[in-house]
Design an enzyme around this catalytic site. Structure first.
Site, PDB file in Angstrom:
ATOM      1  N   TYR A   1      36.019  61.517  45.747  1.00  7.74           N
ATOM      2  CA  TYR A   1      34.558  61.588  45.709  1.00  7.74           C
ATOM      3  C   TYR A   1      33.943  60.198  45.723  1.00  7.74           C
ATOM      4  CZ  TYR A   1      34.338  60.233  40.745  1.00  7.74           C
ATOM      5  OH  TYR A   1      34.412  59.550  39.562  1.00  7.74           O
TER       6      TYR A   1
ATOM      7  N   LYS B   1      39.549  56.979  44.350  1.00  5.26           N
ATOM      8  CA  LYS B   1      38.494  57.639  43.560  1.00  5.26           C
ATOM      9  C   LYS B   1      38.725  59.151  43.583  1.00  5.26           C
ATOM     10  CE  LYS B   1      33.578  57.028  42.526  1.00  5.26           C
ATOM     11  NZ  LYS B   1      33.740  56.887  41.080  1.00  5.26           N
TER      12      LYS B   1
ATOM     13  N   GLU C   1      39.430  49.157  32.460  1.00  2.00           N
ATOM     14  CA  GLU C   1      38.098  49.595  32.895  1.00  2.00           C
ATOM     15  C   GLU C   1      37.704  50.754  31.993  1.00  2.00           C
ATOM     16  OE1 GLU C   1      37.922  51.402  36.805  1.00  2.00           O
ATOM     17  OE2 GLU C   1      39.817  52.433  36.524  1.00  2.00           O
TER      18      GLU C   1
ATOM     19  N   LEU D   1      39.603  50.942  39.456  1.00  3.78           N
ATOM     20  CA  LEU D   1      38.857  51.281  40.670  1.00  3.78           C
ATOM     21  C   LEU D   1      38.110  50.030  41.162  1.00  3.78           C
ATOM     22  CD1 LEU D   1      37.868  53.654  42.563  1.00  3.78           C
ATOM     23  CD2 LEU D   1      35.784  53.613  41.171  1.00  3.78           C
TER      24      LEU D   1
HETATM   25  N1  PDD Z   1      32.067  56.101  38.374  1.00  2.00           N
HETATM   26  N2  PDD Z   1      35.723  52.738  37.328  1.00  2.00           N
HETATM   27  C1  PDD Z   1      35.726  54.078  37.273  1.00  2.00           C
HETATM   28  C2  PDD Z   1      36.912  54.769  36.686  1.00  2.00           C
HETATM   29  C3  PDD Z   1      34.624  54.812  37.757  1.00  2.00           C
HETATM   30  O1  PDD Z   1      34.642  56.158  37.711  1.00  2.00           O
HETATM   31  C4  PDD Z   1      33.512  54.124  38.287  1.00  2.00           C
HETATM   32  C5  PDD Z   1      32.311  54.835  38.853  1.00  2.00           C
HETATM   33  C6  PDD Z   1      33.548  52.714  38.318  1.00  2.00           C
HETATM   34  C7  PDD Z   1      32.404  51.914  38.882  1.00  2.00           C
HETATM   35  O2  PDD Z   1      32.373  52.026  40.284  1.00  2.00           O
HETATM   36  P1  PDD Z   1      31.017  51.821  41.106  1.00  2.00           P
HETATM   37  O3  PDD Z   1      30.479  50.496  40.697  1.00  2.00           O
HETATM   38  O4  PDD Z   1      31.456  51.846  42.518  1.00  2.00           O
HETATM   39  O5  PDD Z   1      30.103  52.958  40.736  1.00  2.00           O
HETATM   40  C8  PDD Z   1      34.665  52.064  37.839  1.00  2.00           C
HETATM   41  C9  PDD Z   1      31.005  56.898  38.947  1.00  2.00           C
HETATM   42  C10 PDD Z   1      29.654  56.300  38.770  1.00  2.00           C
HETATM   43  C11 PDD Z   1      31.135  58.324  38.432  1.00  2.00           C
HETATM   44  O6  PDD Z   1      32.261  58.789  38.365  1.00  2.00           O
HETATM   45  O7  PDD Z   1      30.136  58.956  38.144  1.00  2.00           O
END
Ligand code: PDD
Length: 283
Positions: A33, A147, A180, A204
């Protein structure tokens, strides 16, 4: 309020949209996703999100039926068909529908769902006081660079964070380094440098992480990508980043006060630079 979703080839009222119970996303979390922010009709780093979706799909061997331009148009159209000025668009792709068996022997059409929700903003209180977090041993799989929709560990982590009345849970590797969060990347300010775990299978590659590091470097802050721990000498601030938060200071972790217990100067400056960058990207 009636919301509209793109589900396998057509736009439908969200409440009427369904997925087959043999969808492999439901049976095996066999899917990936993206979450993309849109401010007043302007998407933030849409290309980078689509690139990452394509990498995630390649990572698990899903071939989307939509071309890149078609996908981008559907993302825009989903935004247009929903009532939110500032929105987060979810794009979810699964391997598709097949009789339940781990082994997939037949060609199936991937499932594609796109929805839009209102983009939440952190409160000004949270921005100045800083968020709070706990740390937990990392119980996730070893391909966190993909992801994946298999988010059970993150759900458990978030539940535990909520139980302890904090905002986020950060995963620790076996040596106690912060990797993270459940839905964020995390950083420390150590002797004035921004330090964050390097991109590997445990992290990620956050689009906001990339932007934050770029903006920090442009403003003369040294960025060091290396494993780090909370008890390092010279650590004065912690931060987290995500599409839904931009960059937010984290002032308490495991009930330990970081720095002076509120959003520190580097966090506040970096957030402002990021917001300026977002504005510039909207032009
Ligand atoms: N989550 N690390 C993880 C495990 C994440 O699920 C996310 C983002 C990030 C940050 O990635 P980005 O800057 O590309 O949003 C880091 C999204 C927002 C979610 O699952 O809702």
């Amino acid at each position: 309020m009636q919301l509209t979703a793109w589900v396998n080839g057509r736009f439908l009222p969200l409440d009427e949209s369904t997925i087959h119970i043999e969808d492999r996303g439901f049976q095996f979390a066999d899917g990936v996703y993206e979450v993309i922010a849109c401010f007043g009709g302007k998407f933030l780093e849409l290309d980078a999100h689509v690139d990452r979706l394509q990498r995630s799909c390649e990572g698990i061997g899903i071939r989307l039926l939509k071309s890149r331009p078609e996908l981008i148009e559907l993302i825009h159209e989903t935004y247009r068909r929903n009532p939110f000025d500032h929105a987060m668009i979810y794009v979810q792709a699964t391997r598709g529908v097949a009789p339940r068996s781990h082994l997939i022997t037949q060609a199936v059409e991937p499932t594609l769902v796109i929805t839009s929700r209102e983009l939440p903003f952190p409160s000004s209180e949270k921005l100045s006081a800083g968020a709070s977090a706990i740390t937990l041993p990392d119980i996730r799989w070893k391909r966190c660079d993909i992801k994946s929709i298999a988010l059970l560990a993150s759900v458990i982590g978030k539940q535990e964070a909520a139980r302890q009345n904090v905002d986020e849970a950060f995963w620790l590797d076996d040596e106690g380094h912060l990797l993270e969060g459940c839905a964020t990347n995390c950083f420390a300010v150590i002797n004035g440098d921004i330090v964050t775990h390097p991109l590997d299978h445990q992290v990620l590659g956050g689009i906001t992480r990339y932007l934050a590091l770029k903006v920090a470097r442009e403003h003369g802050i040294t960025v060091v990508e290396r494993p780090w721990k909370l008890d390092e000498p010279g650590l004065t601030e912690c931060l987290m980043s995500s599409t839904t938060n931009a960059v937010v200071a984290v002032s308490h972790i495991d009930k330990i006060t970081i720095g002076d217990g509120k959003a520190g100067p580097v966090s506040l400056k970096l957030r402002q630079w990021m917001l300026d960058e977002f504005e510039a990207m909207k032009q």
